[in-house]
Design a protein around this motif. Sequence first.
Motif, PDB file in Angstrom:
ATOM      1  N   ARG A 207       9.648 -34.924  91.794  1.00 10.26           N
ATOM      2  CA  ARG A 207      11.082 -34.714  92.053  1.00 10.26           C
ATOM      3  C   ARG A 207      11.281 -33.846  93.293  1.00 10.26           C
ATOM      4  O   ARG A 207      12.217 -34.052  94.059  1.00 10.26           O
ATOM      5  N   ALA A 208      10.397 -32.873  93.476  1.00 10.48           N
ATOM      6  CA  ALA A 208      10.506 -31.955  94.614  1.00 10.48           C
ATOM      7  C   ALA A 208       9.895 -32.530  95.891  1.00 10.48           C
ATOM      8  O   ALA A 208      10.058 -31.960  96.960  1.00 10.48           O
ATOM      9  N   GLY A 209       9.164 -33.628  95.773  1.00  3.44           N
ATOM     10  CA  GLY A 209       8.474 -34.189  96.929  1.00  3.44           C
ATOM     11  C   GLY A 209       7.308 -33.321  97.380  1.00  3.44           C
ATOM     12  O   GLY A 209       6.932 -33.335  98.549  1.00  3.44           O
ATOM     13  N   ALA A 210       6.728 -32.581  96.454  1.00  4.13           N
ATOM     14  CA  ALA A 210       5.641 -31.651  96.779  1.00  4.13           C
ATOM     15  C   ALA A 210       4.295 -32.365  96.747  1.00  4.13           C
ATOM     16  O   ALA A 210       3.971 -33.039  95.776  1.00  4.13           O
ATOM     17  N   GLY A 211       3.532 -32.181  97.788  1.00  6.67           N
ATOM     18  CA  GLY A 211       2.191 -32.725  97.849  1.00  6.67           C
ATOM     19  C   GLY A 211       1.187 -31.756  97.254  1.00  6.67           C
ATOM     20  O   GLY A 211       1.528 -30.632  96.872  1.00  6.67           O
ATOM     21  N   ALA A 212      -0.058 -32.179  97.200  1.00  2.00           N
ATOM     22  CA  ALA A 212      -1.130 -31.330  96.654  1.00  2.00           C
ATOM     23  C   ALA A 212      -1.183 -30.024  97.433  1.00  2.00           C
ATOM     24  O   ALA A 212      -1.231 -30.017  98.659  1.00  2.00           O
ATOM     25  N   GLY A 213      -1.144 -28.914  96.718  1.00  2.00           N
ATOM     26  CA  GLY A 213      -1.243 -27.606  97.335  1.00  2.00           C
ATOM     27  C   GLY A 213       0.054 -27.057  97.911  1.00  2.00           C
ATOM     28  O   GLY A 213       0.101 -25.905  98.334  1.00  2.00           O
ATOM     29  N   ASP A 214       1.111 -27.868  97.948  1.00  2.00           N
ATOM     30  CA  ASP A 214       2.394 -27.405  98.474  1.00  2.00           C
ATOM     31  C   ASP A 214       3.060 -26.428  97.511  1.00  2.00           C
ATOM     32  O   ASP A 214       2.957 -26.582  96.292  1.00  2.00           O
TER      33      ASP A 214
ATOM     34  N   PRO B 262       4.588 -33.718  82.637  1.00  2.00           N
ATOM     35  CA  PRO B 262       5.668 -32.782  82.970  1.00  2.00           C
ATOM     36  C   PRO B 262       5.485 -32.096  84.325  1.00  2.00           C
ATOM     37  O   PRO B 262       6.426 -32.030  85.127  1.00  2.00           O
ATOM     38  N   TRP B 263       4.292 -31.617  84.615  1.00  2.00           N
ATOM     39  CA  TRP B 263       4.010 -30.962  85.900  1.00  2.00           C
ATOM     40  C   TRP B 263       4.092 -31.988  87.030  1.00  2.00           C
ATOM     41  O   TRP B 263       4.701 -31.733  88.074  1.00  2.00           O
ATOM     42  N   LYS B 264       3.502 -33.168  86.830  1.00  2.00           N
ATOM     43  CA  LYS B 264       3.499 -34.195  87.868  1.00  2.00           C
ATOM     44  C   LYS B 264       4.926 -34.660  88.187  1.00  2.00           C
ATOM     45  O   LYS B 264       5.275 -34.818  89.365  1.00  2.00           O
ATOM     46  N   LYS B 265       5.753 -34.862  87.169  1.00  2.00           N
ATOM     47  CA  LYS B 265       7.139 -35.300  87.393  1.00  2.00           C
ATOM     48  C   LYS B 265       7.928 -34.269  88.183  1.00  2.00           C
ATOM     49  O   LYS B 265       8.689 -34.629  89.088  1.00  2.00           O
ATOM     50  N   ALA B 266       7.781 -33.009  87.854  1.00  2.00           N
ATOM     51  CA  ALA B 266       8.504 -31.959  88.576  1.00  2.00           C
ATOM     52  C   ALA B 266       8.080 -31.938  90.036  1.00  2.00           C
ATOM     53  O   ALA B 266       8.911 -31.816  90.941  1.00  2.00           O
ATOM     54  N   ARG B 267       6.803 -32.049  90.287  1.00  2.00           N
ATOM     55  CA  ARG B 267       6.298 -32.054  91.661  1.00  2.00           C
ATOM     56  C   ARG B 267       6.803 -33.279  92.422  1.00  2.00           C
ATOM     57  O   ARG B 267       7.161 -33.183  93.589  1.00  2.00           O
TER      58      ARG B 267
ATOM     59  N   ILE C 151      10.202 -22.671  83.586  1.00  2.00           N
ATOM     60  CA  ILE C 151       8.821 -22.804  84.046  1.00  2.00           C
ATOM     61  C   ILE C 151       8.850 -23.730  85.258  1.00  2.00           C
ATOM     62  O   ILE C 151       9.478 -24.792  85.221  1.00  2.00           O
ATOM     63  N   GLU C 152       8.161 -23.327  86.308  1.00  2.00           N
ATOM     64  CA  GLU C 152       8.163 -24.088  87.552  1.00  2.00           C
ATOM     65  C   GLU C 152       6.800 -24.735  87.803  1.00  2.00           C
ATOM     66  O   GLU C 152       5.774 -24.245  87.332  1.00  2.00           O
ATOM     67  N   ALA C 153       6.817 -25.804  88.575  1.00  2.00           N
ATOM     68  CA  ALA C 153       5.603 -26.588  88.864  1.00  2.00           C
ATOM     69  C   ALA C 153       4.936 -26.086  90.148  1.00  2.00           C
ATOM     70  O   ALA C 153       4.989 -26.730  91.186  1.00  2.00           O
ATOM     71  N   TRP C 154       4.294 -24.934  90.062  1.00  2.00           N
ATOM     72  CA  TRP C 154       3.600 -24.361  91.211  1.00  2.00           C
ATOM     73  C   TRP C 154       2.322 -25.142  91.497  1.00  2.00           C
ATOM     74  O   TRP C 154       1.858 -25.954  90.685  1.00  2.00           O
TER      75      TRP C 154
END
Length: 151
Positions: free
Chosen positions: A119-126, A112-117, A46-49
């Motif tokens: 780790r990826a350095g993903a911002g809101a909407g990325d 879980p979703w926040k941690k994955a995002r 499962i990915e953190a889209w």
Amino acid sequence: MSVKDVAEYILRSCGEMTAMKLQKLVYYAQAWSLVWDERPLFDERIEAWANGPVCRSLYAAHRQQFIVRPATLKAEEPELDDRARNTIKAVTEFYNKQSAQWLSDLTHLEEPWKKARERAGAGAGDACEEEITLSDMHEYYSGLQATNAPL
């Protein structure tokens, strides 16, 4: 068991629903199976889209469908044991009454979703393909259970 078995069981139990809602119910079924049954329901990641947790292989199966109907993902009966069926039933009884957007918003508040995002350095909407790990899911939802959360 596969993610398609879990998703098809949800559809046959609850009826048609948006693809987004199905993705969130599959996510919560996986999370609570880790806590209650001490095992994953399926092996697919499962990915953190941006709109919350998504299982890419399930997404590929319902791609370009806003509404997913029973028997769309699997024509035959889902291959699930009684423990899996009981877990999915409990999850859908609690979460299915909520809208897809409410479920998406809830996942955005959870670790879980926040941690994955993060780790990826993903911002809101990325866009983000970072996996939400089973260990992060188990740790977080076990903590909810310990605090007498609804599930």
